[in-house]
Enzyme design. Structure first.
Site, PDB file in Angstrom:
ATOM      1  N   LYS A  54      36.471 100.138   0.053  1.00 12.43           N
ATOM      2  CA  LYS A  54      36.297 101.492  -0.240  1.00 12.43           C
ATOM      3  C   LYS A  54      37.005 102.123  -1.119  1.00 12.43           C
ATOM      4  O   LYS A  54      36.871 102.892  -1.458  1.00 12.43           O
ATOM      5  CB  LYS A  54      36.277 102.215   1.635  1.00 12.43           C
ATOM      6  N   GLN A  98      38.890 102.588   9.752  1.00 11.33           N
ATOM      7  CA  GLN A  98      38.324 101.221   9.854  1.00 11.33           C
ATOM      8  C   GLN A  98      37.851 101.260  11.385  1.00 11.33           C
ATOM      9  O   GLN A  98      38.998 100.605  11.942  1.00 11.33           O
ATOM     10  CB  GLN A  98      38.973 100.336   9.190  1.00 11.33           C
ATOM     11  N   ASP A 121      32.251 109.223   8.211  1.00 11.04           N
ATOM     12  CA  ASP A 121      31.609 107.764   9.322  1.00 11.04           C
ATOM     13  C   ASP A 121      30.477 109.070  10.079  1.00 11.04           C
ATOM     14  O   ASP A 121      29.497 107.925  10.739  1.00 11.04           O
ATOM     15  CB  ASP A 121      32.280 107.537   9.924  1.00 11.04           C
TER      16      ASP A 121
HETATM   17  N1  GUN Z   1      33.925  99.104  10.536  1.00 10.29           N
HETATM   18  C1  GUN Z   1      32.445  97.668   9.931  1.00 10.29           C
HETATM   19  N2  GUN Z   1      31.476  99.289   9.880  1.00 10.29           N
HETATM   20  C2  GUN Z   1      32.279 100.168   9.829  1.00 10.29           C
HETATM   21  C3  GUN Z   1      31.920 101.570   8.987  1.00 10.29           C
HETATM   22  O1  GUN Z   1      31.353 101.680   8.979  1.00 10.29           O
HETATM   23  N3  GUN Z   1      32.531 102.312   8.920  1.00 10.29           N
HETATM   24  C4  GUN Z   1      34.062 102.176  10.542  1.00 10.29           C
HETATM   25  N4  GUN Z   1      34.992 103.003  10.471  1.00 10.29           N
HETATM   26  N5  GUN Z   1      34.238 101.423  10.274  1.00 10.29           N
HETATM   27  C5  GUN Z   1      33.458  99.849  10.116  1.00 10.29           C
END
Ligand code: GUN
Length: 294
Positions: A54, A98, A121
């Protein structure tokens, strides 16, 4: 017959390029550099890989990124303090914590503390509620990616029978709302659904998000249906190596479906691209600029 393979790599690269072009334009015209802050608690290897990716892709799109690494022993109060600091940082337009968080931390409490304007998110109660009410909202990235992929096959999803397998807050539930916005007819199946195979077999559009390796068999798929596979499961092979597989038995489904996403190279690619798109959208909204044309 062999299904059309929906190439998430190319579609995601295209979206990232459009985000980069728009990010460069708002920096030039308005002096705003969209910024994403990624917060990782603990050292889960998969989460480390996701967060690195990311951050790298954010920078490659010409946006600013910062990484906050906390030990697995961090307390709820310590994590909340980081979120609060980022909520007030004018250079940060998107905050990503995350998931999953280490045991002992309450993810709902953390996500709810993120400023909804920076919740790239789309998981906070404010954005989830706005989406459920059909209002504009920052929308979860993986579901958003699924819709973009489905629309590369079908110009309109209107009237389609969509079956989602899985009801997580991250994917299944927001997918319901996004598909309703597209005027699809939506069924959500889950671990307690009886006779899943015939439910799935009615679908023009199958979206599998259960996290069970190769659970969806070719015999469950209506010939010609579009299959979007959200699963990313690492399985052990006889030779001691491992392999990534989706929630759909891909090689057999390929013979029945009309179009299908591979794993890897399908939905996974879209999640990060949509995160960049949401960061750009958040930056524009915070600075009261028109929504970007992406
Ligand atoms: N863990 C797995 N997919 C995601 C996501 O799209 N966002 C976040 N914050 N954590 C994740």
């Amino acid at each position: 017959m062999s299904a059309k393979i929906i190439d998430g790599k190319i579609i995601a690269a295209d979206l990232r390029a459009r985000v980069a072009t728009e990010a460069a334009r708002i920096r030039r015209d308005h002096g705003v550099t969209p910024g994403l802050a990624a917060v990782l608690v603990g050292a889960d290897p998969a989460s480390q890989v996701y967060v690195r990716s990311k951050v790298k892709q954010t920078e490659a799109a010409g946006m600013a990124s910062s990484e906050y690494l906390l030990p697995a022993t961090a307390s709820q109060a310590e994590l909340l303090a980081v979120v609060e600091k980022l909520n007030h940082d004018p250079l940060v337009h998107g905050i990503l914590v995350q998931l999953p968080l280490p045991g002992g931390l309450d993810p709902q409490g953390i996500v709810a503390a993120i400023d909804p304007a920076k919740d790239v998110d789309g998981l906070s109660p404010v954005n989830a509620g706005r989406l459920a009410n059909g209002l504009s909202a920052l929308t979860p990235c993986t579901p958003l990616g699924c819709i973009i992929l489905a629309k590369t096959v079908h110009a309109s999803l209107e009237g389609m029978n969509a079956v989602i397998i899985g009801r997580s807050n991250l994917v299944g539930r927001p997918l319901v709302q996004l598909l309703l916005n597209e005027n699809a007819t939506v069924t959500i199946a889950h671990s307690r659904t009886r006779d899943l195979a015939p439910v799935c077999a009615r679908a023009d559009l199958v979206l599998a998000a259960v996290g069970k390796p190769e659970m969806v068999k070719a015999s469950w798929i209506k010939p010609g249906a579009t299959v979007i596979d959200v699963g990313i499961n690492r399985i052990a092979l006889a030779d001691g190596k491992t392999r990534l597989v989706g929630d759909v038995a891909y090689s057999e489904a390929l013979e029945v479906a009309g179009a299908i996403t591979p794993v890897p190279g399908g939905v996974g690619q879209m999640t990060v691209a949509c995160l960049l798109a949401n960061t750009l959208r958040a930056a524009c909204a915070i600075h009261k600029l028109p929504a970007p044309a992406i």
